[in-house]
Design a protein around this motif. Structure first.
Motif, mmCIF file in Angstrom:
data_model
loop_
_atom_site.group_PDB
_atom_site.id
_atom_site.type_symbol
_atom_site.label_atom_id
_atom_site.label_comp_id
_atom_site.label_asym_id
_atom_site.label_seq_id
_atom_site.Cartn_x
_atom_site.Cartn_y
_atom_site.Cartn_z
ATOM 1 N N THR A 41 32.635 33.979 31.222
ATOM 2 C CA THR A 41 32.546 34.989 32.278
ATOM 3 C C THR A 41 33.696 35.988 32.256
ATOM 4 O OG1 THR A 41 33.715 33.634 33.922
ATOM 5 C CG2 THR A 41 31.303 33.395 33.805
ATOM 6 N N SER A 43 35.489 39.231 31.643
ATOM 7 C CA SER A 43 35.123 40.625 31.413
ATOM 8 C C SER A 43 36.384 41.451 31.247
ATOM 9 C CB SER A 43 34.317 41.193 32.587
ATOM 10 O OG SER A 43 33.043 40.602 32.659
ATOM 11 N N GLU A 85 29.358 40.195 41.610
ATOM 12 C CA GLU A 85 27.925 40.369 41.798
ATOM 13 C C GLU A 85 27.254 39.000 41.748
ATOM 14 O OE1 GLU A 85 27.275 44.785 39.858
ATOM 15 O OE2 GLU A 85 26.516 43.056 38.757
ATOM 16 N N ARG A 96 25.999 43.619 44.066
ATOM 17 C CA ARG A 96 27.404 43.463 44.462
ATOM 18 C C ARG A 96 27.464 42.757 45.812
ATOM 19 N NH1 ARG A 96 31.248 46.328 47.433
ATOM 20 N NH2 ARG A 96 29.874 48.103 47.706
ATOM 21 N N ARG A 119 28.639 36.886 38.643
ATOM 22 C CA ARG A 119 29.394 37.508 37.553
ATOM 23 C C ARG A 119 30.377 38.497 38.143
ATOM 24 N NH1 ARG A 119 25.054 41.720 34.778
ATOM 25 N NH2 ARG A 119 25.057 43.246 36.487
ATOM 26 N N VAL A 120 31.413 38.820 37.377
ATOM 27 C CA VAL A 120 32.351 39.866 37.790
ATOM 28 C C VAL A 120 32.106 41.111 36.959
ATOM 29 C CG1 VAL A 120 34.164 38.310 38.596
ATOM 30 C CG2 VAL A 120 34.203 39.131 36.241
ATOM 31 N N CYS A 121 32.445 42.236 37.546
ATOM 32 C CA CYS A 121 32.409 43.524 36.858
ATOM 33 C C CYS A 121 33.785 44.156 37.020
ATOM 34 C CB CYS A 121 31.360 44.442 37.470
ATOM 35 S SG CYS A 121 29.674 43.790 37.366
ATOM 36 N N TYR A 131 32.479 50.522 33.084
ATOM 37 C CA TYR A 131 32.755 49.169 33.564
ATOM 38 C C TYR A 131 31.995 48.177 32.705
ATOM 39 C CZ TYR A 131 28.212 49.364 35.927
ATOM 40 O OH TYR A 131 26.862 49.459 36.205
ATOM 41 N N SER A 132 32.351 46.900 32.839
ATOM 42 C CA SER A 132 31.725 45.840 32.065
ATOM 43 C C SER A 132 31.490 44.627 32.957
ATOM 44 C CB SER A 132 32.617 45.463 30.884
ATOM 45 O OG SER A 132 32.083 44.378 30.166
ATOM 46 N N CYS A 133 30.336 43.987 32.764
ATOM 47 C CA CYS A 133 29.987 42.743 33.455
ATOM 48 C C CYS A 133 29.519 41.780 32.372
ATOM 49 C CB CYS A 133 28.858 42.971 34.442
ATOM 50 S SG CYS A 133 29.063 44.371 35.570
#
Length: 137
Positions: A41, A43, A85, A96, A119-121, A131-133
């Motif tokens: 997970t 990111s 999210e 979110r 998940r995190v972004c 941005y990335s998730c």
């Protein structure tokens, strides 16, 4: 890791149901024990980083997730941002659920029993796709 439900009391079930129904509130349930970052997970985007932390409710073993961020200034000189999210099922979109963080920080704990996933972004949002998730738990 076993994420099954065991022996939940009525009060805790009510708190979980309220948090689940609202979808945006963090847990008001009993003590949640931190169990470390969830693998896969992590990111990273232009120097902005984050990951999902795993937590399990004391007594019941109910799974919770929170976002954990190492934020500052991106490699492009802009403010890093991060958020958590969550989706309610494998077919649902991620939405979110936390505030947008701009400093190294953690979110509150959010209910994360199967079929939920978190998940995190992270990113600097210099452009709409900055941005990335990665991954989810």
């Amino acid at each position: 890791m076993n994420r099954s439900r065991v022996g939940r009391t009525f009060a805790v079930a009510s708190a979980i149901l309220a948090a689940t129904a609202l979808g945006t509130g963090s847990s008001s349930a009993a003590t949640i024990n931190y169990r470390g970052p969830a693998s896969g997970t992590y990111s990273d985007f232009v120097g902005c980083t984050g990951w999902v932390d795993m937590g399990f409710e004391e007594g019941s073993g109910t799974a919770y997730a929170r976002g954990n961020f190492a934020l500052g200034t991106s490699t492009r000189g802009t403010q890093c941002k991060g958020w958590l999210e969550r989706r309610e099922s494998p077919d649902a979109p991620f939405v979110r659920v936390s505030a947008v963080h701009t400093a190294s920080d953690v979110t509150g704990w959010y209910y994360n029993e199967i079929p939920y996933a978190a998940r995190v972004c992270v990113g600097d949002l210099l452009y709409s796709n900055s941005y990335s998730c990665v991954g989810f738990w």
